[in-house]
Design an enzyme around this catalytic site. Sequence first.
Site, PDB file in Angstrom:
ATOM      1  N   ARG A 243      84.521  20.114  57.219  1.00 54.40           N
ATOM      2  CA  ARG A 243      83.202  20.778  57.322  1.00 54.40           C
ATOM      3  C   ARG A 243      82.635  20.696  58.738  1.00 54.40           C
ATOM      4  O   ARG A 243      81.868  21.568  59.152  1.00 54.40           O
ATOM      5  CB  ARG A 243      82.241  20.155  56.302  1.00 54.40           C
ATOM      6  N   TYR A 362      83.802  28.979  52.409  1.00 53.44           N
ATOM      7  CA  TYR A 362      84.954  28.057  52.280  1.00 53.44           C
ATOM      8  C   TYR A 362      84.635  26.620  52.701  1.00 53.44           C
ATOM      9  O   TYR A 362      83.623  26.359  53.307  1.00 53.44           O
ATOM     10  CB  TYR A 362      86.228  28.595  52.935  1.00 53.44           C
ATOM     11  N   GLU A 363      85.519  25.746  52.268  1.00 48.15           N
ATOM     12  CA  GLU A 363      85.349  24.292  52.419  1.00 48.15           C
ATOM     13  C   GLU A 363      84.027  23.828  51.786  1.00 48.15           C
ATOM     14  O   GLU A 363      83.341  22.954  52.317  1.00 48.15           O
ATOM     15  CB  GLU A 363      85.522  23.867  53.877  1.00 48.15           C
ATOM     16  N   GLY A 364      83.715  24.446  50.670  1.00 55.97           N
ATOM     17  CA  GLY A 364      82.492  24.137  49.927  1.00 55.97           C
ATOM     18  C   GLY A 364      81.418  25.153  50.261  1.00 55.97           C
ATOM     19  O   GLY A 364      81.013  25.276  51.424  1.00 55.97           O
TER      20      GLY A 364
END
Length: 380
Positions: A243, A362-364
């Site tokens: 992140r 993306y990536e949460g």
Amino acid sequence: MDFGLTEEHLMIRDAARDFARTELLDGVIERDEKQSFPDELVKKMGDLGFMGIMVDPKYGGSGMDAISYVLIMEELSKIDASASVIVSVNNSLVCYGLESYGTEEQKQKYLTKLATGEFVGAFCLSEPEAGSDATSQATTAIDKGDHYVINGTKNWITNGGRSDVYLVIAQTDREKGHRGINAFIVEKGMEGFEIGPKEDKLGIRGSDTHTLQFNDVKVPKENRIGEDGFGFKFAMKTLSGGRIGIAAQALGIASGAYELALKYSKERKAFGTEICNHQAIAFKLADMFVEIEAARHLVMKAAWDKDQGNNYDQSSAMAKLYASKVAMEQSVEAVQIHGGNGFVKEYHVERMMRDAKITQIYEGTSEIQKIVISRSLIKG
Ligand SMILES: Cc1cc2nc3c(=O)[nH]c(=O)nc-3n(C[C@H](O)[C@H](O)[C@H](O)COP(=O)(O)OP(=O)(O)OC[C@H]3O[C@@H](n4cnc5c(N)ncnc54)[C@H](O)[C@@H]3O)c2cc1C
């Protein structure tokens, strides 16, 4: 906190800026149009040390800190967010995961090649029915003694068709829930491992996104990362660092769009004067700059936390949540400042606006970042 950049930081930032302007800019519109992966540029980024920025030099990496990583990510993303996501996944998810939790043998075999750009890596967590809810893994990895057998589907995998090494998360023991999940190193070409068609995307079109299919793929036991049942923790730990990379990517998209908008506003005339002299435009520039600086502070804080050995789960989620919002909003403003020219490809800002959206997904997703942040606040 002291983000005082050292001479070395400034040198690496300038090297990344130089590379982005001289190598990435040329062809960025065509790569976006044709969805073509920049193979040659990835090799060059490997030669510059960008594929293993934080990896120990004894494994072929550049041995730099997280501050250097975000400086490089910002500069690459100002020009080409498709190229920067290749760097981010390889660094934060694959190299970091292997260096932190892999065995010495795994590091020698895979990390040394990933860190130099000889190999490209992919991180395979998402599935058709397990995106935000990553605990719902349907992919299975059945323990057969000296090996595991993997079956299932992963989707949205960045570098999916171009990687040599895939870190694959799968469920070994369903009864144990997320404690029954493992992470494995799967090599391209292993029997039963198939790469599906490439996704036709809104943004970051130069990155390579595929569905992957695992049909009775035999993976030796020595390819499991960490202890039995460590896979979910492995995924969450690596994503936390990931992140920071995506937050820096968002920052780069925002600051790149701002720089183009500022330049354009000083050149374009309307009503007998440069448009930056109209207060509506000048105030947009002021707002953009303030928002981008605020995002930069959050991104640097998260990187600083990582460098200091502090827990960075909350600060990386905050940096990604805010920087991705800034990237989305300010790239729209950059299009507005460009008027009609903002709507066509040659001025770049329309691509940046399309690229910005993925940083909120993306990536949460942004909603998931708020879950991470609020949980850490409530837990205290
Ligand atoms: C271009 C691209 C590249 C990607 N690269 C990779 C990769 O390399 N590796 C990988 O593993 N994955 C990758 N992904 C997958 C990405 O991480 C997921 O798309 C993302 O996590 C969201 O999952 P989902 O698409 O299933 O959406 P869902 O989980 O179905 O979410 C849909 C919506 O519901 C919201 N939502 C879900 N749960 C909650 C909740 N509890 N509270 C509030 N809101 C909620 C979400 O925020 C979202 O708005 C990539 C995706 C894309 C598009």
